[in-house]
Design a protein around this motif. Structure first.
Motif, PDB file in Angstrom:
ATOM      1  N   TRP A 108     -15.995 -21.715 -28.737  1.00  0.00           N
ATOM      2  CA  TRP A 108     -16.646 -22.374 -27.510  1.00  0.00           C
ATOM      3  C   TRP A 108     -17.609 -21.930 -26.810  1.00  0.00           C
ATOM      4  CZ3 TRP A 108     -15.308 -27.658 -27.403  1.00  0.00           C
ATOM      5  CH2 TRP A 108     -14.356 -28.172 -28.068  1.00  0.00           C
ATOM      6  N   GLU A 109     -17.413 -20.589 -27.032  1.00  0.00           N
ATOM      7  CA  GLU A 109     -18.474 -19.970 -26.008  1.00  0.00           C
ATOM      8  C   GLU A 109     -19.979 -19.640 -26.565  1.00  0.00           C
ATOM      9  OE1 GLU A 109     -20.319 -17.362 -23.146  1.00  0.00           O
ATOM     10  OE2 GLU A 109     -18.360 -18.636 -22.999  1.00  0.00           O
ATOM     11  N   ARG A 110     -19.809 -19.491 -28.150  1.00  0.00           N
ATOM     12  CA  ARG A 110     -20.918 -19.547 -29.049  1.00  0.00           C
ATOM     13  C   ARG A 110     -21.618 -20.727 -28.994  1.00  0.00           C
ATOM     14  NH1 ARG A 110     -20.487 -15.631 -34.132  1.00  0.00           N
ATOM     15  NH2 ARG A 110     -19.189 -14.118 -33.205  1.00  0.00           N
ATOM     16  N   ASN A 111     -20.773 -21.607 -29.013  1.00  0.00           N
ATOM     17  CA  ASN A 111     -21.198 -23.332 -28.773  1.00  0.00           C
ATOM     18  C   ASN A 111     -22.010 -23.568 -27.709  1.00  0.00           C
ATOM     19  OD1 ASN A 111     -20.715 -25.987 -29.803  1.00  0.00           O
ATOM     20  ND2 ASN A 111     -19.769 -26.226 -27.811  1.00  0.00           N
TER      21      ASN A 111
ATOM     22  N   GLY B 207     -20.071 -20.319 -37.694  1.00  0.00           N
ATOM     23  CA  GLY B 207     -19.267 -19.493 -38.497  1.00  0.00           C
ATOM     24  C   GLY B 207     -17.978 -19.088 -38.055  1.00  0.00           C
ATOM     25  N   VAL B 208     -17.480 -19.716 -36.763  1.00  0.00           N
ATOM     26  CA  VAL B 208     -16.255 -18.960 -36.239  1.00  0.00           C
ATOM     27  C   VAL B 208     -15.474 -20.603 -36.213  1.00  0.00           C
ATOM     28  CG1 VAL B 208     -15.128 -18.284 -33.982  1.00  0.00           C
ATOM     29  CG2 VAL B 208     -17.304 -17.188 -34.917  1.00  0.00           C
ATOM     30  N   ARG B 209     -14.339 -20.437 -36.600  1.00  0.00           N
ATOM     31  CA  ARG B 209     -13.105 -21.384 -36.503  1.00  0.00           C
ATOM     32  C   ARG B 209     -12.463 -21.310 -35.053  1.00  0.00           C
ATOM     33  NH1 ARG B 209      -8.975 -21.901 -39.971  1.00  0.00           N
ATOM     34  NH2 ARG B 209      -9.024 -19.570 -40.155  1.00  0.00           N
ATOM     35  N   ALA B 210     -12.509 -22.393 -34.375  1.00  0.00           N
ATOM     36  CA  ALA B 210     -11.828 -22.379 -33.082  1.00  0.00           C
ATOM     37  C   ALA B 210     -10.142 -22.550 -33.303  1.00  0.00           C
ATOM     38  CB  ALA B 210     -12.069 -23.636 -32.247  1.00  0.00           C
ATOM     39  N   ILE B 211      -9.731 -21.508 -33.770  1.00  0.00           N
ATOM     40  CA  ILE B 211      -8.159 -21.340 -34.119  1.00  0.00           C
ATOM     41  C   ILE B 211      -7.769 -19.925 -33.589  1.00  0.00           C
ATOM     42  CG2 ILE B 211      -8.557 -20.349 -36.447  1.00  0.00           C
ATOM     43  CD1 ILE B 211      -6.099 -23.049 -35.439  1.00  0.00           C
ATOM     44  N   GLY B 212      -6.528 -19.987 -33.132  1.00  0.00           N
ATOM     45  CA  GLY B 212      -5.869 -18.557 -32.603  1.00  0.00           C
ATOM     46  C   GLY B 212      -6.854 -18.033 -31.459  1.00  0.00           C
TER      47      GLY B 212
ATOM     48  N   VAL C 292     -28.288 -29.755 -32.889  1.00  0.00           N
ATOM     49  CA  VAL C 292     -27.111 -29.969 -32.442  1.00  0.00           C
ATOM     50  C   VAL C 292     -26.062 -29.133 -32.692  1.00  0.00           C
ATOM     51  CG1 VAL C 292     -26.194 -31.698 -34.213  1.00  0.00           C
ATOM     52  CG2 VAL C 292     -25.309 -31.932 -32.061  1.00  0.00           C
ATOM     53  N   THR C 293     -24.908 -28.808 -32.035  1.00  0.00           N
ATOM     54  CA  THR C 293     -23.759 -28.034 -32.320  1.00  0.00           C
ATOM     55  C   THR C 293     -22.598 -28.447 -31.943  1.00  0.00           C
ATOM     56  OG1 THR C 293     -23.054 -25.657 -32.562  1.00  0.00           O
ATOM     57  CG2 THR C 293     -23.989 -26.214 -30.615  1.00  0.00           C
ATOM     58  N   TRP C 294     -21.576 -27.882 -32.410  1.00  0.00           N
ATOM     59  CA  TRP C 294     -20.243 -28.225 -31.827  1.00  0.00           C
ATOM     60  C   TRP C 294     -19.450 -27.361 -32.517  1.00  0.00           C
ATOM     61  CZ3 TRP C 294     -22.355 -32.817 -34.403  1.00  0.00           C
ATOM     62  CH2 TRP C 294     -21.796 -32.801 -35.480  1.00  0.00           C
ATOM     63  N   PRO C 295     -18.213 -26.837 -31.926  1.00  0.00           N
ATOM     64  CA  PRO C 295     -17.326 -25.745 -32.529  1.00  0.00           C
ATOM     65  C   PRO C 295     -16.693 -26.438 -33.814  1.00  0.00           C
ATOM     66  CG  PRO C 295     -16.359 -26.466 -30.594  1.00  0.00           C
ATOM     67  CD  PRO C 295     -17.630 -27.140 -30.750  1.00  0.00           C
ATOM     68  N   ASN C 296     -16.296 -25.742 -34.771  1.00  0.00           N
ATOM     69  CA  ASN C 296     -15.308 -26.381 -35.725  1.00  0.00           C
ATOM     70  C   ASN C 296     -13.808 -26.012 -35.169  1.00  0.00           C
ATOM     71  OD1 ASN C 296     -14.069 -26.687 -38.076  1.00  0.00           O
ATOM     72  ND2 ASN C 296     -14.687 -24.832 -39.222  1.00  0.00           N
ATOM     73  N   ALA C 297     -13.647 -27.041 -34.589  1.00  0.00           N
ATOM     74  CA  ALA C 297     -12.234 -27.086 -33.678  1.00  0.00           C
ATOM     75  C   ALA C 297     -11.522 -28.329 -34.131  1.00  0.00           C
ATOM     76  CB  ALA C 297     -12.598 -27.207 -32.428  1.00  0.00           C
TER      77      ALA C 297
END
Length: 458
Positions: A257-260, A245-250, A184-189
């Motif tokens: 979200w695209e990597r997700n 490894g990417v935070r959904a910020i700024g 599973v995955t989801w963004p760190n958002a």
């Protein structure tokens, strides 16, 4: 910009951000503006395309300080408290509650008032006390997307509904033929944290998630928040969760979200949490690569009663201080945009949820949901809300700042092995300082005019 208005026209200026991911959205709004003008000679709907949803609040602020106010502004949901706190150059509230402006009328310039027809969860997000202060026109929520083909190979018979069921499904997937990595995955958002806390019936801020009075105390280290963080950490440690490894910020939000999406489309994971707006894209990814995709409700903590999920999207805000004729033209155009026919059409062109019950019924009668069942899941999820302050989501100053704090804390837990309890206690203290600063600005407790000074959205 729209075309120049005739000198005799009463201009209703509408500021809307550009959304490159939904290119037909602005085209459709402009078409509806021209159609509205044909029905109402003497009105001109001036659609002003702003560069982005991220810069829009500050653009509106600068205009207001010059003494200019658009009649209608479309704000992203994370800007909700910010919009409520915006001020004119004279220090007065820039916007007025939509429901107050309607004043109990059932139609305006011949257009039926739609506020009682709104999907309840969408209306609830933009309501404080019993008063609707903005009109949602783009609405979304978070869903689980499942690669059914991989699920069948692993022997999992049902799509997971709870955290424990998702963990068990990932355990079965691990090491199976055809599964290239974690389950599973989801963004760190920040939105994901909001969802998980709301599902458990907890608030992000006291008192009452900011829904009765201004939010004054953040809770990033609550029992419910830590339950989610610990479960997430354990999935990651077990090799079941894929972290980009990417935070959904700024300016990294879109990348996260695209990597997700790509991890799911390339079958590197069997499950992904993402916005309901991505439903068709997820299904199409499966179709192109030969696997079947199901959209379903976001798994929740099965150890506590389910309360609900939070909405995303945009809402229309009405400027205060307009003359009566301009105000009624603005209100009428807002109702016109959300008529059953137009709300249903917007759902089809943008993939945001149909935001009124009548538009849902229209789509249902056309067989839309039977042909595209992936769009029913979001409606079912929001209909399951218990209507509590938790489920309605937080109205919180500098929500983007809180997102920055909480995603950094989670990155430290996942990537650096930080202790969750200690790290989220630190995050809560940091977010509290930011909220205190924001409130001090808006309440006039600092030198200079009262009002927000930070306009970040993500």
């Amino acid at each position: 910009m729209g075309t120049a208005a005739d000198q005799s026209d009463r201009v209703v200026e509408v500021w809307i951000p550009s959304y490159p991911a939904v290119p037909l959205f602005l085209t459709e709004v402009r078409e509806l503006a021209r159609a509205f003008e044909r029905e109402h000679p003497g009105y001109r709907i001036e659609i002003v395309e702003c560069s982005s949803y991220e810069s829009l609040p500050e653009e509106v602020h600068r205009a207001a300080q010059r003494g200019h106010r658009p009649a209608i502004v479309s704000y992203l949901f994370t800007s909700t408290q910010l919009a409520r706190d915006m001020r004119t150059h004279a220090g007065e509230p820039l916007f007025m509650p939509v429901q107050r402006a309607i004043g109990g009328r059932t139609e305006i310039l011949g257009h039926p008032v739609v506020i009682d027809d709104l999907v309840p969860a969408a209306r609830a997000y933009y309501t404080s006390g019993d008063e609707l202060f903005a009109l949602p026109h783009l609405t979304s929520t978070t869903l689980l997307y499942t690669n059914n083909s991989l699920l069948s190979k692993s022997g999992v018979r049902e799509v997971p509904r709870t955290w424990s069921e998702l963990t068990a499904a990932c355990r079965k997937l691990a090491g199976r033929t055809g599964v290239a990595g974690p389950g599973v995955t989801w963004p760190n958002a920040g939105w994901i944290f909001q969802q998980a806390v709301a599902q458990q019936g907890a608030v992000l801020a006291d008192p009452d998630n900011g829904r009765t009075v201004r939010a004054q105390q953040v809770q990033l280290d609550s029992e419910e928040m830590l339950a989610f963080v610990h479960w997430w950490q354990q999935l990651h440690r077990s090799g079941y969760y894929h972290y980009s490894g990417v935070r959904a910020i700024g300016d990294r939000t879109g990348d996260a979200w695209e990597r997700n999406y790509r991890a799911f489309a390339e079958q590197r994971v069997a499950f992904v949490l993402s916005t309901s707006v991505e439903a068709d894209r997820m299904v199409d990814a499966g179709r192109q690569s030969g696997f079947e995709v199901t959209a379903s409700r976001m798994p929740h903590n099965g150890e506590v009663p389910y309360a609900g999920n939070v909405v995303g999207g945009d809402a229309l805000w009405l400027s205060d201080g307009l003359d009566e004729a301009t105000r009624d033209g603005a209100l009428a155009f807002m109702q016109y945009l959300l008529s059953a026919e137009h709300a249903a059409r917007r759902h089809k062109t943008t993939r945001f949820m149909p935001v009124t019950r009548s538009s849902v019924d229209l789509l249902d009668s056309e067989g839309w949901f039977e042909a595209s069942p992936q769009h029913r899941a979001a409606l079912d999820q929001l209909d399951a809300s218990d209507g509590s302050y938790a489920a309605r989501g937080a109205l919180l100053g500098d929500l983007a700042g809180l997102h920055d704090v909480v995603t950094q804390a989670m990155d430290d837990v996942l990537a650096c092995g930080a202790d969750p309890d200690r790290r989220f206690a630190e995050a809560s203290s940091q977010a509290q300082r930011q909220l205190d600063d924001y409130n001090a600005d808006c309440l006039g407790e600092r030198p200079g005019p009262a009002g927000p000074r930070r306009f970040a959205v993500n």
